[in-house]
Structure formats: C-alpha cells, structure tokens
Write a protein that holds these residues in place. Sequence first.
Motif, short mmCIF file in Angstrom:
data_model
loop_
_atom_site.label_atom_id
_atom_site.label_comp_id
_atom_site.label_asym_id
_atom_site.label_seq_id
_atom_site.Cartn_x
_atom_site.Cartn_y
_atom_site.Cartn_z
N SER A 4 0.83 -1.21 0.00
CA SER A 4 0.00 0.00 0.00
C SER A 4 0.86 1.26 0.00
CB SER A 4 -0.95 0.00 1.20
OG SER A 4 -0.21 0.03 2.39
N ARG A 5 2.00 1.20 0.68
CA ARG A 5 2.90 2.36 0.68
C ARG A 5 3.51 2.61 -0.68
NH1 ARG A 5 6.80 3.72 5.64
NH2 ARG A 5 6.89 5.78 4.82
N ARG A 6 3.89 1.52 -1.37
CA ARG A 6 4.44 1.66 -2.71
C ARG A 6 3.41 2.26 -3.65
NH1 ARG A 6 6.51 -3.91 -4.35
NH2 ARG A 6 5.88 -4.48 -2.28
N ARG A 7 2.17 1.86 -3.49
CA ARG A 7 1.11 2.36 -4.35
C ARG A 7 0.89 3.86 -4.12
NH1 ARG A 7 -3.55 -0.98 -3.08
NH2 ARG A 7 -2.19 -2.70 -3.55
N SER A 8 0.92 4.32 -2.86
CA SER A 8 0.70 5.74 -2.60
C SER A 8 1.86 6.59 -3.09
CB SER A 8 0.45 5.98 -1.11
OG SER A 8 1.63 5.74 -0.38
N CYS A 9 3.08 6.10 -2.99
CA CYS A 9 4.23 6.84 -3.49
C CYS A 9 4.19 6.93 -5.00
CB CYS A 9 5.53 6.17 -3.06
SG CYS A 9 5.89 6.34 -1.32
N ARG A 10 3.77 5.87 -5.65
CA ARG A 10 3.71 5.86 -7.09
C ARG A 10 2.72 6.90 -7.61
NH1 ARG A 10 1.98 0.44 -9.02
NH2 ARG A 10 3.15 -0.21 -7.23
N GLY A 11 1.64 7.14 -6.90
CA GLY A 11 0.63 8.09 -7.33
C GLY A 11 1.05 9.54 -7.16
N GLU A 12 2.10 9.79 -6.39
CA GLU A 12 2.53 11.16 -6.11
C GLU A 12 3.80 11.54 -6.87
OE1 GLU A 12 2.88 11.63 -1.92
OE2 GLU A 12 0.77 11.23 -1.57
N ARG A 13 4.22 10.74 -7.80
CA ARG A 13 5.46 11.04 -8.52
C ARG A 13 5.39 12.35 -9.30
NH1 ARG A 13 7.10 5.26 -10.96
NH2 ARG A 13 7.97 4.43 -9.05
N GLY A 14 4.28 12.67 -9.92
CA GLY A 14 4.16 13.87 -10.73
C GLY A 14 4.03 15.14 -9.92
N ILE A 15 3.78 15.02 -8.63
CA ILE A 15 3.60 16.21 -7.80
C ILE A 15 4.89 17.02 -7.74
CG2 ILE A 15 3.21 16.99 -5.44
CD1 ILE A 15 1.14 14.80 -5.18
N THR A 16 6.01 16.36 -7.65
CA THR A 16 7.29 17.07 -7.58
C THR A 16 7.50 17.90 -8.84
OG1 THR A 16 8.20 15.29 -6.27
CG2 THR A 16 9.76 16.78 -7.27
N THR A 17 7.21 17.35 -9.98
CA THR A 17 7.35 18.07 -11.23
C THR A 17 6.43 19.28 -11.27
OG1 THR A 17 7.89 15.99 -12.32
CG2 THR A 17 7.29 17.83 -13.74
N ALA A 18 5.20 19.12 -10.80
CA ALA A 18 4.24 20.22 -10.78
C ALA A 18 4.71 21.32 -9.83
CB ALA A 18 2.87 19.72 -10.36
N GLU A 19 5.28 20.94 -8.69
CA GLU A 19 5.78 21.94 -7.74
C GLU A 19 6.93 22.74 -8.35
OE1 GLU A 19 6.72 19.57 -4.38
OE2 GLU A 19 4.66 19.57 -3.63
N TYR A 20 7.81 22.06 -9.07
CA TYR A 20 8.91 22.77 -9.74
C TYR A 20 8.36 23.73 -10.79
CZ TYR A 20 12.62 19.98 -7.64
OH TYR A 20 13.49 19.41 -6.77
N ALA A 21 7.35 23.30 -11.52
CA ALA A 21 6.77 24.16 -12.56
C ALA A 21 6.14 25.40 -11.95
CB ALA A 21 5.74 23.37 -13.36
N VAL A 22 5.41 25.23 -10.86
CA VAL A 22 4.78 26.37 -10.19
C VAL A 22 5.85 27.30 -9.62
CG1 VAL A 22 3.34 27.05 -8.23
CG2 VAL A 22 2.62 25.20 -9.73
N GLY A 23 6.87 26.74 -9.01
CA GLY A 23 7.95 27.55 -8.46
C GLY A 23 8.71 28.31 -9.52
N THR A 24 8.95 27.68 -10.65
CA THR A 24 9.63 28.35 -11.76
C THR A 24 8.79 29.49 -12.32
OG1 THR A 24 10.77 26.30 -12.31
CG2 THR A 24 10.68 27.99 -14.02
N ALA A 25 7.49 29.24 -12.48
CA ALA A 25 6.60 30.29 -13.00
C ALA A 25 6.52 31.46 -12.02
CB ALA A 25 5.20 29.72 -13.25
N ALA A 26 6.45 31.17 -10.72
CA ALA A 26 6.39 32.24 -9.72
C ALA A 26 7.70 33.04 -9.71
CB ALA A 26 6.13 31.66 -8.33
N GLY A 27 8.83 32.36 -9.82
CA GLY A 27 10.12 33.04 -9.85
C GLY A 27 10.27 33.92 -11.08
#
Length: 61
Positions: A4-27
């Motif tokens: 179950s832990r592996r499954r939840s981590c797998r579903g959040e992989r794209g969040i890091t990319t989205a956070e970088y995109a938002v941070g880059t746009a804000a900067g």
Amino acid sequence: MTRSRRRSCRGERGITTAEYAVGTAAGAGLAGLLFKLLTGSFGSDLLHKLFDHVMSLLGIG
C-alpha cells in the motif's frame, strides 16, 4: 516497503514536477515584476535615494 505504501508513493510522482513548474513560474513572474519596477522611474528614484542615504551614512556625501 509495504504494497500500500508503494502504491501511494507511485501516485505522487508527478507532484514534484508540478511543484517545480509552479515555483519556476512564480520566480519568473517575480523577476519580471522587479525588472519592470527597477527599470522605470520608480526604480531609478529608489536607487538614487538609497545611494545618497548610504553615502551620507559613510560621511562622504
């Protein structure tokens, strides 16, 4: 790692990319705003006053 832990981590992989995109746009937006402020008359007056103040604190101007 449990299944179950592996499954939840797998579903959040794209969040890091989205956070970088938002941070880059804000900067980029902040950099554009600062560039616009500092290259206009407001920025020129601000830098001139700051320079005069520092020179007076040093006893030069």
